[in-house]
Scaffold this active site. Structure first.
Site, mmCIF file in Angstrom:
data_model
loop_
_atom_site.group_PDB
_atom_site.id
_atom_site.type_symbol
_atom_site.label_atom_id
_atom_site.label_comp_id
_atom_site.label_asym_id
_atom_site.label_seq_id
_atom_site.Cartn_x
_atom_site.Cartn_y
_atom_site.Cartn_z
ATOM 1 N N TYR A 139 44.576 64.561 76.136
ATOM 2 C CA TYR A 139 45.187 65.326 75.046
ATOM 3 C C TYR A 139 46.407 64.569 74.554
ATOM 4 C CZ TYR A 139 47.320 68.861 72.205
ATOM 5 O OH TYR A 139 47.871 69.519 71.132
ATOM 6 N N GLN A 201 43.380 75.266 72.022
ATOM 7 C CA GLN A 201 41.963 75.193 71.664
ATOM 8 C C GLN A 201 41.345 73.851 72.065
ATOM 9 O OE1 GLN A 201 44.524 75.726 69.636
ATOM 10 N NE2 GLN A 201 44.358 74.643 67.684
ATOM 11 N N ASN A 224 52.974 71.588 74.439
ATOM 12 C CA ASN A 224 53.908 72.714 74.407
ATOM 13 C C ASN A 224 53.491 73.777 75.421
ATOM 14 O OD1 ASN A 224 51.751 74.111 73.257
ATOM 15 N ND2 ASN A 224 52.519 73.880 71.170
ATOM 16 N N SER A 249 59.680 68.761 77.343
ATOM 17 C CA SER A 249 60.323 67.635 78.008
ATOM 18 C C SER A 249 61.756 67.959 78.428
ATOM 19 C CB SER A 249 60.312 66.421 77.079
ATOM 20 O OG SER A 249 60.498 65.242 77.803
ATOM 21 N N GLN A 271 66.357 63.136 74.426
ATOM 22 C CA GLN A 271 65.451 64.134 74.985
ATOM 23 C C GLN A 271 65.421 65.381 74.123
ATOM 24 O OE1 GLN A 271 64.024 62.720 77.604
ATOM 25 N NE2 GLN A 271 62.465 64.283 77.482
ATOM 26 N N GLU A 338 62.121 66.234 85.120
ATOM 27 C CA GLU A 338 61.080 65.304 84.675
ATOM 28 C C GLU A 338 61.651 63.882 84.637
ATOM 29 O OE1 GLU A 338 58.223 64.616 80.756
ATOM 30 O OE2 GLU A 338 60.082 65.760 80.577
ATOM 31 N N GLU A 426 35.195 75.686 119.924
ATOM 32 C CA GLU A 426 35.197 76.464 118.674
ATOM 33 C C GLU A 426 33.947 77.325 118.545
ATOM 34 O OE1 GLU A 426 35.926 74.012 115.249
ATOM 35 O OE2 GLU A 426 38.040 73.717 115.777
#
Length: 442
Positions: A139, A201, A224, A249, A271, A338, A426
């Site tokens: 993306y 989407q 976002n 960010s 930033q 970040e 076991e």
């Protein structure tokens, strides 16, 4: 909690706190960000995902009209179209993109290393081999800022890893195409198709597949809060993995008295211009440092084309005054930024104490911008305190490491009795038998 507010002619506000006056609860509130207490974002995103799941390409076309204000005739650009779009990239711009490509490739190529075979006991050999994730989705954001650098950061390690299919989604521009730089990077990477889909989407399309967009095994890329929420939802509701939750960010700058206020202000503003929901945090050892940096912020903001976005981001940001650099690092580890910049004289003495950070920039001459574009490290990094548990994107993100083991006759005799005992304790008799029949075979 002591709170002071610096007022500028620009009416920009950055809250200021004294670290020694903050309680644990105060600190917890400060390090929290991008919280959706009413689940409003989740509700919107769940609706988008369901719509794409049910209606595929038609839903994507509708969302392009609704969110991107463009009526799409088709949902992708092919190689010929990308080549046409990329013709507007200048030779100087191509050279810069090529330098970034080369540095990023060099850094990531070194991460692809075969591991040694280990004989854990005589006749028992174990090892791991690297296999690429077959289908990955990238993306590439295209909202308030188009980011060909993100395309490089994701596409290069995907290519190095040897992923069989790379699906790329990026929001369409008003002309129904992508930015020329995105097109040029696609050609650099040998990627022949870019799909015109953005936001939640696009994440849904790659997770479920549509008539045009193939379903992938893992989705990569920042975005976002809607993109981030979509990634976390599809990870929990489908068999599609994600790189990490990478939302708005953020940067945290630790500055001592040797820091240049001009440099620090520039780093904070770099930033802040990403988006109104970005955060720029200054942690420094005196009010004087803070005052000098804020004065530089006031000088630099008016010259920025994205000044209005910057001012909104600064309202979402703050300053922490600490007594020592140890306190500054303590807060930084709680915040888990970040990006972390150590604008200090003796940063070499401080790096060992960094526990939580996506990527670190050391000294007065290392701006965060170099990591965003061209130093070689990856800029797709964990945000919102996820650096406490996640690493940034690397070649490792695009591969699986499959374990192998092989036993000789000596090996089954050496390890067999141990496995028989453990299986029996076991209560798993068939496990024991699988070993026993081999030990007793001629």
């Amino acid at each position: 909690m002591i709170l002071q507010t610096a007022h500028f002619k620009l009416q920009t506000e950055m809250k200021r706190y004294n670290y020694s006056d903050l309680s644990k609860t105060d600190i917890q509130k400060l390090v929290q960000r991008n919280v959706d207490p009413a689940n409003e974002v989740r509700a919107i995103v769940e609706g988008i995902i369901e719509n794409v799941k049910q209606h595929g390409d038609n839903a994507l076309i509708d969302y392009a009209l609704k969110f991107d204000k463009v009526e799409l005739k088709k949902l992708y650009l092919d190689k010929a179209e990308l080549e046409t779009i990329a013709t507007s990239v200048t030779p100087e711009q191509k050279a810069a993109l090529q330098t970034a490509y080369n540095n990023i490739y060099k850094f990531h190529q070194a991460q692809l290393k075969a591991e040694d075979k280990i004989e854990t006991m005589p006749g028992v050999t174990c090892w791991r081999e690297i296999r690429p994730i077959e289908k990955v989705g990238l993306y590439i954001p295209g909202g308030s800022a188009v980011l060909p650098s993100t395309f490089l950061m994701l596409g290069i390690p995907a290519k190095i890893a040897g992923c069989h299919e790379i699906v790329v989604c990026s929001p369409p521009q008003k002309d129904g195409k992508v930015n020329a730089f995105i097109a040029h990077v696609a050609l650099l990477l040998g990627i022949d198709k870019v799909h015109l889909a953005g936001g939640a989407q696009a994440i849904a399309a790659m997770a479920y597949g549509t008539e045009t967009i193939a379903k992938v095994d893992k989705i990569f890329g920042p975005g976002n809060q809607f993109v981030t929420k979509a990634k976390t939802i599809v990870q929990s509701t489908t068999n599609t993995a994600i790189d990490m939750p990478a939302g708005p960010s953020e940067v945290l700058v630790i500055a001592d008295e040797t820091a240049s206020p001009i440099f620090v202000a520039a780093d904070l503003l770099a930033q802040a211009e990403h988006g109104a929901d970005s955060q720029s945090i200054l942690v420094c050892t005196s009010d004087k440092i803070a005052d000098n940096v804020l004065a530089e912020v006031e000088k630099q903001v008016p010259a920025l084309p994205r000044a209005e976005i910057v001012k909104k981001a600064l309202e979402n940001s703050y300053i922490i005054i600490t007594n020592t650099l140890d306190e500054a690092l303590d807060f930084s580890n709680k915040y888990a930024p970040e990006h972390l910049i150590l604008a200090t004289a003796n940063w070499q003495q401080q790096t060992a104490n960094i526990l939580n950070a996506g990527s670190v920039f050391l000294g007065h001459l290392t701006p965060e911008s170099v990591g965003d574009y061209a130093s070689g490290t990856n800029h797709t990094l964990p945000t919102s305190a996820y650096a406490r548990a996640y690493s940034g994107v690397s070649v490792d993100s695009f591969v699986k490491k499959v374990t192998f083991q092989q036993l000789t006759p000596e090996g089954i005799k050496n390890i067999g009795p141990t496995v028989e005992i453990l299986a029996e304790l076991e209560g798993l008799q068939a496990h024991k038998n699988a070993v026993s029949v081999r030990i007793n075979s001629k």
